[in-house]
Write a protein that holds these residues in place. Sequence first.
Motif, PDB file in Angstrom:
ATOM      1  N   UNK A   1       0.843  -1.198   0.000  1.00  0.00           N
ATOM      2  CA  UNK A   1       0.000   0.000   0.000  1.00  0.00           C
ATOM      3  C   UNK A   1       0.883   1.255   0.000  1.00  0.00           C
ATOM      4  N   UNK A   2       1.924   1.226   0.834  1.00  0.00           N
ATOM      5  CA  UNK A   2       2.817   2.392   0.898  1.00  0.00           C
ATOM      6  C   UNK A   2       3.520   2.630  -0.443  1.00  0.00           C
ATOM      7  N   UNK A   3       3.927   1.528  -1.089  1.00  0.00           N
ATOM      8  CA  UNK A   3       4.625   1.667  -2.385  1.00  0.00           C
ATOM      9  C   UNK A   3       3.680   2.270  -3.417  1.00  0.00           C
ATOM     10  N   UNK A   4       2.424   1.809  -3.424  1.00  0.00           N
ATOM     11  CA  UNK A   4       1.492   2.290  -4.441  1.00  0.00           C
ATOM     12  C   UNK A   4       1.063   3.724  -4.174  1.00  0.00           C
ATOM     13  N   UNK A   5       0.914   4.080  -2.878  1.00  0.00           N
ATOM     14  CA  UNK A   5       0.454   5.452  -2.633  1.00  0.00           C
ATOM     15  C   UNK A   5       1.577   6.456  -2.839  1.00  0.00           C
ATOM     16  N   UNK A   6       2.809   5.964  -3.000  1.00  0.00           N
ATOM     17  CA  UNK A   6       3.916   6.880  -3.316  1.00  0.00           C
ATOM     18  C   UNK A   6       3.909   7.248  -4.798  1.00  0.00           C
ATOM     19  N   UNK A   7       3.066   6.598  -5.589  1.00  0.00           N
ATOM     20  CA  UNK A   7       3.029   6.918  -7.024  1.00  0.00           C
ATOM     21  C   UNK A   7       1.759   7.703  -7.335  1.00  0.00           C
ATOM     22  N   UNK A   8       1.721   8.237  -8.554  1.00  0.00           N
ATOM     23  CA  UNK A   8       0.532   8.999  -8.943  1.00  0.00           C
ATOM     24  C   UNK A   8      -0.437   8.109  -9.728  1.00  0.00           C
ATOM     25  N   UNK A   9      -0.059   6.820  -9.881  1.00  0.00           N
ATOM     26  CA  UNK A   9      -0.906   5.914 -10.665  1.00  0.00           C
ATOM     27  C   UNK A   9      -2.300   5.821 -10.040  1.00  0.00           C
ATOM     28  N   UNK A  10      -3.323   5.876 -10.896  1.00  0.00           N
ATOM     29  CA  UNK A  10      -4.679   5.819 -10.338  1.00  0.00           C
ATOM     30  C   UNK A  10      -5.094   4.364 -10.102  1.00  0.00           C
ATOM     31  N   UNK A  11      -4.527   3.426 -10.876  1.00  0.00           N
ATOM     32  CA  UNK A  11      -4.881   2.021 -10.663  1.00  0.00           C
ATOM     33  C   UNK A  11      -3.945   1.449  -9.607  1.00  0.00           C
ATOM     34  N   UNK A  12      -4.529   1.131  -8.466  1.00  0.00           N
ATOM     35  CA  UNK A  12      -3.710   0.568  -7.392  1.00  0.00           C
ATOM     36  C   UNK A  12      -4.296  -0.789  -7.039  1.00  0.00           C
ATOM     37  N   UNK A  13      -3.605  -1.826  -7.466  1.00  0.00           N
ATOM     38  CA  UNK A  13      -4.151  -3.166  -7.275  1.00  0.00           C
ATOM     39  C   UNK A  13      -3.265  -3.989  -6.352  1.00  0.00           C
ATOM     40  N   UNK A  14      -3.894  -4.483  -5.293  1.00  0.00           N
ATOM     41  CA  UNK A  14      -3.203  -5.376  -4.359  1.00  0.00           C
ATOM     42  C   UNK A  14      -3.752  -6.766  -4.608  1.00  0.00           C
ATOM     43  N   UNK A  15      -2.849  -7.718  -4.720  1.00  0.00           N
ATOM     44  CA  UNK A  15      -3.343  -9.062  -4.977  1.00  0.00           C
ATOM     45  C   UNK A  15      -2.676 -10.030  -4.004  1.00  0.00           C
ATOM     46  N   UNK A  16      -3.526 -10.861  -3.342  1.00  0.00           N
ATOM     47  CA  UNK A  16      -2.999 -11.837  -2.386  1.00  0.00           C
ATOM     48  C   UNK A  16      -3.427 -13.230  -2.850  1.00  0.00           C
TER      49      UNK A  16
END
Length: 498
Positions: free
Chosen positions: A404-419
């Motif tokens: 989550x921290x890695x993705x919120x550091x970017x401006x990308x609007x698609x943030x997908x976490x997959x487990x």
Amino acid sequence: MTSARILVVEDDRVVARDIQAKLKRIGYDVVGHTARGDEAVALARSAEPDLVLMDIRLEGNFDGIEAAEKIRDLYFIPVVFLTAYADEETVRRAGQTEPFGYLLKPFEDSQLRTVVEMALYTHGAKRKLRDSERRYAATLSSIGDAVIATDEHANVTFMNPAAERLTGWHLSEAAGGPVINVFRIINHDTRLPVDDPVAKVLRSGFTVGLANNTMLLAKDGREVPIDDSGAPIVGDHGKITGVVLVFRDITDRYQADEKLRKAQQDLNRMARVTAMGELTLSIAHEIRQPLMAVVTNAATCLNWLTAGRENVDEARRAAERVIVSGHRAGEVVNSIRSLAKNSAPEMTAVNLNEAILEVLPLILSELRRNGVVHRLDLSPDVEMVKGDRVQLQQIVLNLIMNAVEAMSATTLSTRILSVTSGRFDAGFMVISVSDSGPGLESTISERIFETFFTTKSGGMGMGLSICKSIVQAHGGDIWTTPNKLGGTCFYFTVPRFA
Ligand SMILES: Nc1ncnc2c1ncn2[C@@H]1O[C@H](COP(=O)(O)OP(=O)(O)OP(=O)(O)O)[C@@H](O)[C@H]1O
Ligand SMILES: [Mg+2]
């Protein structure tokens, strides 16, 4: 008796014969004679005389002065002029060829001998000086140290190639100008100009060294850490006639020093941390997340109790989540204590998929807040694993928080976490947590599992090192691969419950 080899250039045959006879009488060798200037140049080359006796007025359109000039420039052979008259203009022109003497015709044996010997002596001295200058120039060009010389007014007189490289100035543009234009130095820490060493040497007459942390500002804006010294050039009667600056690029040493300083800092930090105890830090790290959940849920609960918008069911559910998170914090503390004591974790049969599903509610609000969409792909043929449920959940939680921290550091609007979960091989199950963040730079991927390694300003660098020690205590493994979508995929394995 000297037997210097002499070339005679004289267009009056009678005089020429007379001079040759005189020379032989004195004991010199006459290696050739001619009446023409162009022939004189050719003979200077083929006969290699020690000296040329040159009549100024010659046959043809090539006079003695021109011939002397060529012979000096091409072969560095001394020329003595013979002349029957000496008008001012001729003397001025002849003087420009730097002659080694004049003989006014007619002359005696003794006069001839004196002038020739003087010329040979002066030329020998000049040759020695020229050889030693060449030797010094070659030496200074080949050494790695940069050298700049100045005159007594602190103007540049010489720079070797190393000095040209470091300062970015060419000798041809720097020569004659103030050395402070070329050798600009500042203190690395204060950024203030450092005392001009040339002025200091000229004032004191002593050799001076540079203070530490001196940076040279090159013409193109580069900053080079240097080490240097300045020494006076002492002329006759102890008078200071200039300064020689010798300096060298110490980037390598500087970088090594920086590394050492950094290592020292890390070591100090480690020492502090060790004193505090890694246990304390791990606990601080791991209960931060459940505490955050307690606060968020308590706020939600209060919200549902506010007059006018009361909703007892919602308030109750939020309060229940507070209790779950509170219990979790307690469990985490216990599990870390057992991990730190190095006592074997409480290994029981754990339903891996269930354990993962229990983690999700704990971070749902975190995912929502950061606009992260999650996908779960838990394989039904995952078997029971042998492990400590709380600790395995901690791994998943840490990996999700990092994602989550890695993705919120970017401006990308698609943030997908997959487990995902699945079988690894006969003996192990595998869990993966992947994100669509910026991915891991190859330069840091080696270090991410080190304790205290972090690239985040507020990070402790504890998360992955905790994960690793838990996985190892379980006999499994943890690693990363780049995610196909961009981003990173973390995997870890846990042994099957036999
Ligand atoms: N999913 C990821 N994507 C990109 N980089 C990551 C990811 N996970 C970890 N990293 C890198 O690995 C480093 C170490 O992670 P780790 O969890 O050990 O510490 P941290 O997250 O920086 O701090 P904290 O102690 O608060 O967890 C991070 O600082 C980050 O640079
Ligand atoms: Mg982390």
